[in-house]
Design a protein around this motif. Structure first.
Motif, PDB file in Angstrom:
ATOM      1  N   ILE A 274     -10.070 -34.182  27.418  1.00 11.51           N
ATOM      2  CA  ILE A 274     -10.578 -33.559  26.318  1.00 11.51           C
ATOM      3  C   ILE A 274     -11.954 -33.876  26.629  1.00 11.51           C
ATOM      4  CG2 ILE A 274     -10.259 -34.407  23.974  1.00 11.51           C
ATOM      5  CD1 ILE A 274      -7.760 -36.255  24.253  1.00 11.51           C
ATOM      6  N   LEU A 275     -12.057 -32.457  27.116  1.00 10.46           N
ATOM      7  CA  LEU A 275     -13.585 -31.799  26.775  1.00 10.46           C
ATOM      8  C   LEU A 275     -14.321 -31.989  25.316  1.00 10.46           C
ATOM      9  CD1 LEU A 275     -13.441 -28.971  29.096  1.00 10.46           C
ATOM     10  CD2 LEU A 275     -14.080 -31.432  29.767  1.00 10.46           C
ATOM     11  N   ALA A 276     -14.148 -31.813  23.677  1.00  6.66           N
ATOM     12  CA  ALA A 276     -14.622 -32.029  22.678  1.00  6.66           C
ATOM     13  C   ALA A 276     -13.628 -31.780  21.437  1.00  6.66           C
ATOM     14  CB  ALA A 276     -15.665 -30.485  23.142  1.00  6.66           C
ATOM     15  N   THR A 277     -13.859 -32.233  20.861  1.00  7.38           N
ATOM     16  CA  THR A 277     -12.752 -31.517  19.367  1.00  7.38           C
ATOM     17  C   THR A 277     -13.743 -31.851  18.344  1.00  7.38           C
ATOM     18  OG1 THR A 277     -12.972 -33.719  18.500  1.00  7.38           O
ATOM     19  CG2 THR A 277     -11.715 -33.624  20.565  1.00  7.38           C
ATOM     20  N   ALA A 278     -12.886 -30.865  17.420  1.00  2.33           N
ATOM     21  CA  ALA A 278     -14.089 -30.554  16.345  1.00  2.33           C
ATOM     22  C   ALA A 278     -12.960 -30.978  14.816  1.00  2.33           C
ATOM     23  CB  ALA A 278     -14.342 -29.720  15.661  1.00  2.33           C
ATOM     24  N   ALA A 279     -13.299 -31.433  14.252  1.00  2.00           N
ATOM     25  CA  ALA A 279     -12.357 -32.110  12.628  1.00  2.00           C
ATOM     26  C   ALA A 279     -13.106 -31.830  11.380  1.00  2.00           C
ATOM     27  CB  ALA A 279     -12.006 -33.105  13.232  1.00  2.00           C
ATOM     28  N   VAL A 280     -12.853 -30.332  10.693  1.00  2.00           N
ATOM     29  CA  VAL A 280     -13.364 -29.791   9.027  1.00  2.00           C
ATOM     30  C   VAL A 280     -12.200 -30.135   8.187  1.00  2.00           C
ATOM     31  CG1 VAL A 280     -13.560 -28.273   8.153  1.00  2.00           C
ATOM     32  CG2 VAL A 280     -14.535 -27.853  10.233  1.00  2.00           C
ATOM     33  N   VAL A 281     -12.679 -31.053   6.890  1.00  2.00           N
ATOM     34  CA  VAL A 281     -11.709 -31.306   6.355  1.00  2.00           C
ATOM     35  C   VAL A 281     -12.539 -31.124   4.995  1.00  2.00           C
ATOM     36  CG1 VAL A 281     -10.303 -33.221   7.371  1.00  2.00           C
ATOM     37  CG2 VAL A 281     -13.072 -33.869   5.809  1.00  2.00           C
ATOM     38  N   GLY A 282     -11.605 -31.143   3.702  1.00  2.00           N
ATOM     39  CA  GLY A 282     -11.659 -31.226   2.915  1.00  2.00           C
ATOM     40  C   GLY A 282     -12.694 -31.800   1.689  1.00  2.00           C
ATOM     41  N   PRO A 283     -12.915 -32.110   0.470  1.00  2.00           N
ATOM     42  CA  PRO A 283     -13.251 -32.822  -0.273  1.00  2.00           C
ATOM     43  C   PRO A 283     -12.396 -34.656  -0.338  1.00  2.00           C
ATOM     44  CG  PRO A 283     -12.739 -31.195  -1.740  1.00  2.00           C
ATOM     45  CD  PRO A 283     -12.878 -30.580  -0.218  1.00  2.00           C
ATOM     46  N   LYS A 284     -11.106 -33.898  -0.720  1.00  2.00           N
ATOM     47  CA  LYS A 284     -10.162 -35.197  -0.292  1.00  2.00           C
ATOM     48  C   LYS A 284     -10.483 -36.249   0.590  1.00  2.00           C
ATOM     49  CE  LYS A 284      -5.747 -36.848  -3.182  1.00  2.00           C
ATOM     50  NZ  LYS A 284      -6.207 -37.291  -3.656  1.00  2.00           N
ATOM     51  N   GLU A 285     -10.475 -35.412   1.549  1.00  2.00           N
ATOM     52  CA  GLU A 285     -10.292 -36.441   3.103  1.00  2.00           C
ATOM     53  C   GLU A 285     -11.700 -36.614   3.440  1.00  2.00           C
ATOM     54  OE1 GLU A 285      -8.778 -33.280   2.342  1.00  2.00           O
ATOM     55  OE2 GLU A 285      -7.554 -34.216   2.253  1.00  2.00           O
ATOM     56  N   GLY A 286     -12.459 -35.858   2.838  1.00  2.00           N
ATOM     57  CA  GLY A 286     -13.598 -36.442   3.138  1.00  2.00           C
ATOM     58  C   GLY A 286     -14.293 -38.122   2.098  1.00  2.00           C
ATOM     59  N   ALA A 287     -13.248 -38.445   1.926  1.00  2.00           N
ATOM     60  CA  ALA A 287     -13.357 -39.443   0.960  1.00  2.00           C
ATOM     61  C   ALA A 287     -12.889 -40.404   0.409  1.00  2.00           C
ATOM     62  CB  ALA A 287     -13.578 -39.487  -0.732  1.00  2.00           C
ATOM     63  N   GLY A 288     -11.503 -40.205   2.283  1.00  2.00           N
ATOM     64  CA  GLY A 288     -10.740 -41.499   2.193  1.00  2.00           C
ATOM     65  C   GLY A 288     -11.570 -42.309   3.466  1.00  2.00           C
ATOM     66  N   PRO A 289     -10.496 -42.877   4.050  1.00  2.00           N
ATOM     67  CA  PRO A 289     -11.223 -44.373   5.237  1.00  2.00           C
ATOM     68  C   PRO A 289     -11.604 -43.789   5.883  1.00  2.00           C
ATOM     69  CG  PRO A 289      -8.977 -44.875   3.850  1.00  2.00           C
ATOM     70  CD  PRO A 289      -9.372 -42.762   3.493  1.00  2.00           C
TER      71      PRO A 289
ATOM     72  N   ASP B 156     -16.157 -40.509   8.475  1.00  2.00           N
ATOM     73  CA  ASP B 156     -16.894 -40.938   8.977  1.00  2.00           C
ATOM     74  C   ASP B 156     -16.371 -40.214  10.285  1.00  2.00           C
ATOM     75  OD1 ASP B 156     -18.131 -42.596   7.277  1.00  2.00           O
ATOM     76  OD2 ASP B 156     -18.089 -44.179   7.744  1.00  2.00           O
ATOM     77  N   THR B 157     -15.089 -40.215  10.575  1.00  2.00           N
ATOM     78  CA  THR B 157     -14.986 -39.286  12.064  1.00  2.00           C
ATOM     79  C   THR B 157     -14.792 -38.409  11.892  1.00  2.00           C
ATOM     80  OG1 THR B 157     -12.160 -39.358  10.897  1.00  2.00           O
ATOM     81  CG2 THR B 157     -13.349 -41.511  12.228  1.00  2.00           C
ATOM     82  N   PHE B 158     -14.996 -37.115  10.844  1.00  2.00           N
ATOM     83  CA  PHE B 158     -15.171 -35.597  10.511  1.00  2.00           C
ATOM     84  C   PHE B 158     -16.085 -35.117  10.771  1.00  2.00           C
ATOM     85  CE2 PHE B 158     -11.975 -37.479   7.235  1.00  2.00           C
ATOM     86  CZ  PHE B 158     -10.642 -36.852   8.934  1.00  2.00           C
ATOM     87  N   ASP B 159     -16.411 -33.422  11.419  1.00  2.00           N
ATOM     88  CA  ASP B 159     -16.922 -32.986  12.165  1.00  2.00           C
ATOM     89  C   ASP B 159     -18.544 -32.722  10.708  1.00  2.00           C
ATOM     90  OD1 ASP B 159     -17.577 -33.240  14.691  1.00  2.00           O
ATOM     91  OD2 ASP B 159     -15.074 -33.099  14.494  1.00  2.00           O
ATOM     92  N   LEU B 160     -17.251 -32.063   9.710  1.00  2.00           N
ATOM     93  CA  LEU B 160     -17.801 -31.139   8.269  1.00  2.00           C
ATOM     94  C   LEU B 160     -16.502 -31.860   7.015  1.00  2.00           C
ATOM     95  CD1 LEU B 160     -19.312 -29.246   7.255  1.00  2.00           C
ATOM     96  CD2 LEU B 160     -17.713 -27.559   7.864  1.00  2.00           C
ATOM     97  N   ILE B 161     -17.484 -31.960   5.907  1.00  2.00           N
ATOM     98  CA  ILE B 161     -16.910 -32.224   4.665  1.00  2.00           C
ATOM     99  C   ILE B 161     -16.626 -30.763   3.965  1.00  2.00           C
ATOM    100  CG2 ILE B 161     -16.028 -33.544   3.157  1.00  2.00           C
ATOM    101  CD1 ILE B 161     -16.881 -36.183   5.365  1.00  2.00           C
ATOM    102  N   LEU B 162     -15.776 -30.091   3.803  1.00  2.00           N
ATOM    103  CA  LEU B 162     -15.767 -28.717   2.394  1.00  2.00           C
ATOM    104  C   LEU B 162     -16.668 -29.524   1.441  1.00  2.00           C
ATOM    105  CD1 LEU B 162     -13.278 -26.518   2.976  1.00  2.00           C
ATOM    106  CD2 LEU B 162     -15.203 -27.319   4.862  1.00  2.00           C
ATOM    107  N   PRO B 163     -17.588 -28.970   0.289  1.00  2.00           N
ATOM    108  CA  PRO B 163     -17.884 -29.166  -0.625  1.00  2.00           C
ATOM    109  C   PRO B 163     -16.785 -28.722  -1.589  1.00  2.00           C
ATOM    110  CG  PRO B 163     -18.732 -27.143  -0.378  1.00  2.00           C
ATOM    111  CD  PRO B 163     -17.960 -27.826   0.664  1.00  2.00           C
TER     112      PRO B 163
END
Lengths: 335, 335
Positions: A18-33, A36-43
């Protein structure tokens, strides 16, 4: 050379990295536990687009772009792009793929897509057909709700067994060489249909297939559940993750404290009012691209069995009175 | 071992064998020029079922069953089943797979599905992960029309560029060993979107991607179009097959008498009133499982380049004003 182990499991001779990963999520996911593991949280849930379908596509393209950047790879250095999503005719993946010019293999595995893709990508690399393969998957709560269930504007009350489609996109790049956690084995899922007809209980519909894959994997490898630091299902949620414990137990395998479910990790299900937990292609994709990858990288986890779970119904089949088939694809990742 | 040839093409070190095929079609296809190449022709478009969706699923299951019987294989001797279709969430393939218990990898490649599947199946076998893999794809005119366009009961007039979705299902079993034609190379398609927005001109939308794959294949292999006994696209129809000739010509490759299109072979387009020709996942699936396989078996054709073509839109993307991305997957089959 035969790379099979037992009847259903494949074991890689030169385990892809596994050379690299990226995780983009919405605001609700970005407010969850797992925030801190996500690369980008949508506004917000639109991210500047005029429809949720376009937002989903943009997240998927962004996840692929970020993963390429992290791996310092250009698209032309990648032999295959494998991707899928929940929207009819997997339009998020198809339109995203048109932006990169990488040979594209479209998948439909519902919420198991990331793990279907990881299984295939590892086989394509270990088989000698590619140096680099990208796997990507996405979903969007708003786009999925109106396609699968009801318009969100209608504010229909959801039963407690219902799950919340994760808004997000994950991308993972596997390589033939390099440093990082490795994909060492895969056990491809079988479709099981035990007659569950409630589209608001997908966890119950998917659990038998997930248990089937878990049991076949353990039988093929001669391993016990305790041989893994973590066994994690994609999105069985509260109902399904209880059920898989019972089903595995009936087959002589006990799931203990080392068992978790992505759908229960991604939200604080009480505080965030997500009922039985998360679901959607993005659920296992962003949990794997974020949390699991980082734990493996940091060697806090060394041996993980991930089982991507998929609920294979459509609004057409549900409205025609059909039951809901499920599937689970297992991949072993080792630090 | 690296099995790549040029930048985009893979060349199998031990080319997988086509062990058996089966083609099931509807009455209209059974009245067309290829009627003698099919295994089963339905008496009507329902075949005893209460919906066209159920008929499609039954055809797909029947094609898989017939192919297994011809190869004298039991489901448990097959390591992977790869399948897909046009219906939302590929329900034909998912429900069919629940009948066999074979580990299942769901594909979405629209009308290119059979060739996406053949590419992957050959890689899984040559990579050492399987002895036997089944690839299957289906479509149904009635189910596709009401999902993609309009209810057939409405009897809307179709423009002459429109194609006719083939009612049918094809299954092909590849094996690591045995007698029969072999899959020797594959060139996986890239998604191209040149901005065509007319859902009644899918051939025009797919032709650029098909030409792109053809040209990349010829460049990688150093071959000329004349090196093949037959170059056949899946379902470009009348509009698209003219266009691919122009596009290939602009790249220095002339398509001559050895070029044909499955969508033009399957119907007598004037007598059968199918406008620009056949389309749908079943088009390339049944033409390959029937006509092409039999010509290779009889050694009347020795070297065939098949390019499965797919139009990757959805009713959602079309109604949101999006253009139609296309893809083409190429596979070389040799007697």
């Amino acid at each position: 050379m035969d790379k099979r182990l037992g009847r259903y499991t494949v074991k890689f001779s030169q385990p892809p990295v596994i050379l690299a990963t990226a995780a983009v999520v919405g605001p609700k996911e970005g407010a969850g536990p797992l925030r801190d593991t996500f690369d980008l949280i949508l506004p917000d849930t639109y991210w500047g687009e005029t429809s949720w379908e376009l937002t989903e596509r943009k997240m998927l393209a962004e996840a692929v772009k970020m993963a390429l950047e992290k791996a310092t790879l250009k698209p032309e250095e990648v032999q295959f792009l494998l991707a899928g999503d929940l929207l009819n005719q997997t339009i998020s993946a198809n339109f995203m793929a048109s932006q990169y010019g990488i040979p594209f293999l479209g998948l439909y595995g519902a919420c198991s897509t990331m793990f279907e893709g990881l299984s295939l990508a590892a086989m394509l690399i270990d088989g000698g057909f590619a140096d680099h393969v990208i796997v990507a998957a996405s979903s969007h709560y708003g786009a999925a709700e109106r396609q699968y269930r009801l318009p969100t504007e209608q504010a229909t009350q959801r039963p407690m067994s219902a799950q919340w489609t994760v808004t997000g996109a994950g991308a993972i790049i596997l390589g033939a060489r390099g440093q990082g956690p490795r994909v060492t084995m895969a056990t491809v899922g079988r479709v099981l249909d035990l007659g569950v007809k409630d589209a608001a209980d997908m966890g119950g519909a998917m659990a038998p297939a997930a248990s089937d894959t878990l049991v076949r994997h353990l039988q093929d490898t001669g391993r016990q559940t305790g041989d893994y630091d973590l066994i994690i299902t994609g999105d069985l949620g509260k109902v399904g993750s209880t059920l898989i414990g019972q089903l595995a137990g009936q087959n002589g395998y006990q799931l203990g404290d080392n068992y978790q479910d992505g759908g229960l990790l991604i939200y604080d299900i009480r505080q965030q009012d997500t009922h039985a937990g998360g679901s959607g292609c993005a659920c296992s994709a962003v949990v794997t691209a974020g949390y699991i990858y980082q734990e493996l990288q940091g060697k806090r986890l060394r041996k993980v069995l991930g089982i991507g779970t998929g609920s294979l119904q459509s609004p057409t089949s549900v409205s025609q009175g059909e039951s809901i088939p499920g599937i689970g694809h297992a991949v072993v990742m080792e630090a």
